[in-house]
Design a protein around this motif. Structure first.
Motif, PDB file in Angstrom:
ATOM      1  N   GLN A   1      16.995  21.554 -22.764  1.00 59.62           N
ATOM      2  CA  GLN A   1      17.290  20.321 -22.054  1.00 59.62           C
ATOM      3  C   GLN A   1      18.529  20.466 -21.174  1.00 59.62           C
ATOM      4  O   GLN A   1      18.566  19.934 -20.061  1.00 59.62           O
ATOM      5  N   GLU A   2      19.548  21.189 -21.663  1.00 60.93           N
ATOM      6  CA  GLU A   2      20.740  21.435 -20.849  1.00 60.93           C
ATOM      7  C   GLU A   2      20.404  22.301 -19.647  1.00 60.93           C
ATOM      8  O   GLU A   2      20.933  22.108 -18.556  1.00 60.93           O
ATOM      9  N   ALA A   3      19.529  23.284 -19.841  1.00 66.11           N
ATOM     10  CA  ALA A   3      19.139  24.173 -18.750  1.00 66.11           C
ATOM     11  C   ALA A   3      18.392  23.400 -17.657  1.00 66.11           C
ATOM     12  O   ALA A   3      18.583  23.643 -16.466  1.00 66.11           O
ATOM     13  N   ILE A   4      17.569  22.467 -18.086  1.00 60.44           N
ATOM     14  CA  ILE A   4      16.807  21.655 -17.113  1.00 60.44           C
ATOM     15  C   ILE A   4      17.732  20.656 -16.425  1.00 60.44           C
ATOM     16  O   ILE A   4      17.587  20.357 -15.253  1.00 60.44           O
ATOM     17  N   GLY A   5      18.721  20.143 -17.173  1.00 61.87           N
ATOM     18  CA  GLY A   5      19.649  19.187 -16.606  1.00 61.87           C
ATOM     19  C   GLY A   5      19.508  17.807 -17.193  1.00 61.87           C
ATOM     20  O   GLY A   5      20.087  16.851 -16.685  1.00 61.87           O
TER      21      GLY A   5
ATOM     22  N   ARG B   1      17.538  25.022 -30.089  1.00 63.69           N
ATOM     23  CA  ARG B   1      16.788  25.566 -28.947  1.00 63.69           C
ATOM     24  C   ARG B   1      16.349  24.453 -27.997  1.00 63.69           C
ATOM     25  O   ARG B   1      16.413  24.601 -26.774  1.00 63.69           O
ATOM     26  N   LYS B   2      15.949  23.325 -28.568  1.00 66.19           N
ATOM     27  CA  LYS B   2      15.490  22.201 -27.755  1.00 66.19           C
ATOM     28  C   LYS B   2      16.632  21.683 -26.873  1.00 66.19           C
ATOM     29  O   LYS B   2      16.444  21.411 -25.685  1.00 66.19           O
ATOM     30  N   LYS B   3      17.841  21.589 -27.463  1.00 61.08           N
ATOM     31  CA  LYS B   3      18.991  21.099 -26.720  1.00 61.08           C
ATOM     32  C   LYS B   3      19.375  22.077 -25.605  1.00 61.08           C
ATOM     33  O   LYS B   3      19.744  21.660 -24.514  1.00 61.08           O
TER      34      LYS B   3
END
Length: 191
Positions: free
Chosen positions: A74-78, A69-71
């Protein structure tokens, strides 16, 4: 003195254990049922190496990873960029990917249904159909209904019997009974 007694109790020889069979079971790698895998298997390599050469997965948790979930956040934020797929075979060795394709083709191939009712049950159902036709409640009251099956159970067994063409058509040929349709009524036309 108690310490020696415990040690002696622990070292009892088990006469009922076959040591040779136990050793063979522990050292064997098991039998391979699939002929494609069996032909391409290399005894000198490990299980993991053999399966990865064939394009098969040894550990599905490593092959198809569940994203953390954390990854994902982080991908969604960029923060982390998604690279895409990872290459499985990085070495220049000859791979056996055709085995995975052969297994896939074999799994997709249509199968012939080999379901048959036991001979005793076929005889029992043919007796009931000849005597009562489609009167399932009378079949349930028959004196030869040893297992005390209900009329619904008998109806379902007769429906199953009708769905097996080899056995049902043979019954129709031997006896002059008319075929029964899906509603339980006798039909005029033959199958």
């Amino acid at each position: 003195m108690t310490k020696l007694r415990k040690q002696r109790r622990r070292k009892v020889y088990k006469h009922n254990v076959n040591r040779k069979r136990l050793r063979n079971r522990q050292t064997s790698k098991g039998s391979i049922g699939c002929k494609e895998i069996k032909n391409a298997w290399d005894q000198k390599k490990s299980v993991q190496a053999n399966l990865s050469e064939m394009g098969l997965s040894y550990d599905p948790n490593q092959t198809i990873k569940i994203p953390k979930r954390k990854k994902q956040l982080q991908e969604a934020i960029g923060v982390i960029k998604n690279d895409g797929q990872v290459e499985l075979d990085k070495s220049g060795k000859q791979s056996k990917k055709y085995i995975a394709e052969a297994l896939e083709a074999d799994a997709k191939a249509p199968r012939e249904k080999k379901f048959r009712l036991p001979k005793s049950q076929v005889e029992w159902l043919t007796y009931l159909i000849k005597k009562y036709g489609t009167d399932y409640k009378a079949m349930a009251r028959d004196s030869k209904n040893y297992y005390q099956e209900t009329w619904k159970q008998l109806r379902q067994k007769i429906r199953t019997f009708r769905k097996i063409p080899e056995q049902y058509e043979e019954f129709l040929r031997e006896s002059g009974v008319q075929p029964i349709d899906s509603d339980g009524n006798a039909t005029d036309d033959e199958l």
